[in-house]
Design an enzyme around this catalytic site. Structure first.
Site, PDB file in Angstrom:
ATOM      1  N   SER A  46       0.827  -1.196   0.000  1.00  0.00           N
ATOM      2  CA  SER A  46       0.000   0.000   0.000  1.00  0.00           C
ATOM      3  C   SER A  46       0.869   1.256   0.000  1.00  0.00           C
ATOM      4  CB  SER A  46      -0.963  -0.036   1.193  1.00  0.00           C
ATOM      5  OG  SER A  46      -1.933   0.978   1.099  1.00  0.00           O
ATOM      6  N   ASP A  67      -9.495  -5.021  -4.882  1.00  0.00           N
ATOM      7  CA  ASP A  67      -8.988  -3.862  -4.149  1.00  0.00           C
ATOM      8  C   ASP A  67      -9.768  -2.609  -4.550  1.00  0.00           C
ATOM      9  OD1 ASP A  67      -7.534  -1.871  -2.927  1.00  0.00           O
ATOM     10  OD2 ASP A  67      -5.589  -2.742  -3.436  1.00  0.00           O
ATOM     11  N   HIS A  90      22.969  -4.325 -11.784  1.00  0.00           N
ATOM     12  CA  HIS A  90      21.950  -5.215 -12.341  1.00  0.00           C
ATOM     13  C   HIS A  90      22.132  -5.435 -13.842  1.00  0.00           C
ATOM     14  CE1 HIS A  90      19.652  -5.237  -8.604  1.00  0.00           C
ATOM     15  NE2 HIS A  90      19.856  -3.931  -8.535  1.00  0.00           N
TER      16      HIS A  90
END
Length: 470
Positions: A248, A323, A419
């Site tokens: 959230s 949701d 990465h």
């Protein structure tokens, strides 16, 4: 027999006493780690970057300016505007600034972070106490007090699984959990990765539980900064083994952490949103629109999407199909099950893919992913995916060949990071519309997973997954 009963009673009384002191005397708890404790480690040759207090403040400020439509890199000099114009502008804006400040520090803070309200904390105190006791007794949790660069004390709990990492080595990875606006680590989102076997570090927002201060974005960022430093420099987890999980509103601090520390291993966002403004306008009167927008931009600028696009590592978005909290559809009425068109996680995915794969997300790619996002169930999603006959092996082969070609043509070291090849990627140029649709659907499905649950339902351990890596 009486001796045994006496011992049991003594243990029970001692446990109650310990738990009571554990809850109420955290203010007097000694400091375990400070934000500037890493300076010595950095000076002794540590390769892990230490963020200073000024840098922490600048990071949030730069994104705040960008969200307001300003150029954070090129700002006009003060001499370019006359002092008289500046003074008149400040006088004109003073009433709205005062109104915005008053709203942010009263009703606004209670609406955005209801967990910081004293009455809510008191009402939840028995549950928080039970949660602490459960984490300490069942998972051998270690509570620690951290001090952020603004002086706020941050209440944390660490569960170490490295001694028993499990068959797949989950315990060797640390999941830092960022709670929602009414969530506490004692009874929050950390239960899913914890039950899945990972090492877990939970913390409370400033003003929540044992943490001091007030939960404004700057304070949240400072708290997240010291939590990450604690994980890297005191708990000694390698950056690549740290996963940040935000639920959230916790998506703000989660994306802030991975943006500021891009060497962290992965990011999982659960039931979060792209920007707070659309959600704030949904619940406030329409006549307040100007004041609401200004208040959010100046005091609660939770620009999650912008921060997300600045993280170069693996990302997984979890979208909850029932949701209605992070949805702008249906106004305040409960949404029918499976209606996901207004879910702000959709915008989050589109922003991420458009940033990382601009060639793929041009025209047909953007249109097909937008349609795919309307699928409100796992069955609808699978049927849509099959209708376009997406060849997963072909998509993987194309992405890998592009990566290999870039490695062979490597000239600029700045395009490579912890990465691998930095985003955006130019893969997909010259593809036919059909192939572009297939590749766009493949990438969308790898970056977003649907979970059939409501916003506040606890995430099942099997639904907590690490992001896809090429």
């Amino acid at each position: 027999m009486c001796v045994v009963c006496f011992v049991k009673a003594l243990v029970h009384v001692f446990k109650i006493y310990l738990t009571a002191n554990y809850t109420y005397n955290f203010r007097g708890w000694p400091v375990d780690f400070r934000w500037d404790d890493v300076r010595a480690a950095a000076g002794s040759g540590s390769s892990q970057r230490a963020l200073t207090c000024a840098a922490a403040a600048a990071g949030v400020w730069l994104l705040r300016g960008a969200a307001l439509g300003e150029d954070s890199l090129v700002r006009p000099p003060r001499a370019a505007r006359s002092q008289a114009q500046c003074l008149l502008q400040q006088i004109r804006e003073l009433p709205s600034q005062l109104a915005s400040y008053a709203l942010a520090h009263s009703l606004g803070r209670w609406l955005v972070y209801p967990g910081s309200m004293f009455l809510m904390t008191r009402a939840l105190l028995p549950l928080l106490q039970q949660g602490q006791e459960r984490l300490v007794e069942r998972y051998r949790g270690r509570r620690a007090k951290l001090v952020a660069c603004d002086g706020n004390e941050i209440d944390t709990m660490f569960m170490d699984r490295r001694q028993h990492p499990g068959s797949h080595g989950q315990g060797l990875r640390l999941v830092i959990c960022c709670e929602g606006n009414a969530g506490f680590y004692e009874m929050g989102c950390l239960s899913a990765p914890l039950e899945a076997g990972y090492s877990v570090l939970g913390w409370n927002h400033p003003g929540f539980g044992g943490s001091t201060g007030a939960p404004f974005p700057q304070h949240d960022a400072n708290a997240m900064d010291v939590v990450v430093k604690y994980a890297l420099h005191r708990l000694h987890f390698p950056p690549t083994h740290v996963v940040v999980y935000g639920w959230s509103i916790g998506g703000f601090t989660a994306t802030w952490a991975t943006m500021t520390y891009p060497e962290l291993g992965a990011l999982v966002l659960d039931a979060t949103f792209d920007d707070l403004v659309p959600l704030a306008l949904k619940v406030m009167p329409h006549s307040w629109k100007g004041l609401v927008v200004r208040t959010v931009r100046e005091h609660f600028n939770l620009n999650v999407a912008e921060q997300l696009c600045r993280y170069p590592g693996p990302v997984l978005l979890l979208r909850r199909t029932q949701d209605d909290v992070v949805s702008t559809s249906g106004h305040l009425r409960p949404l029918p099950s499976g209606v996901v068109e207004g879910n702000r996680g959709n915008e989050l995915l589109l922003r991420l893919l458009q940033h990382r794969y601009p060639a793929v997300m041009a025209r047909e790619g953007l249109a097909i992913v937008t349609r795919w996002l309307r699928a409100g169930s796992l069955a609808q999603e699978a049927a849509f995916y099959a209708r376009y006959r997406v060849d997963d092996e072909w998509c993987l082969s194309l992405l890998r060949s592009y990566l290999t070609r870039c490695e062979d043509q490597q000239e600029d070291e700045e395009t490579w990071g912890s990465h691998g090849l930095a985003f955006p990627w130019l893969v997909g140029q010259g593809l036919s519309p059909r192939r572009r649709r297939q590749l766009a659907l493949f990438l969308a499905r790898k970056h977003l997973k649907n979970v059939e649950a409501t916003h506040c339902s606890p995430l099942e351990p099997e639904d907590f997954q690490l992001p896809w890596r090429l």
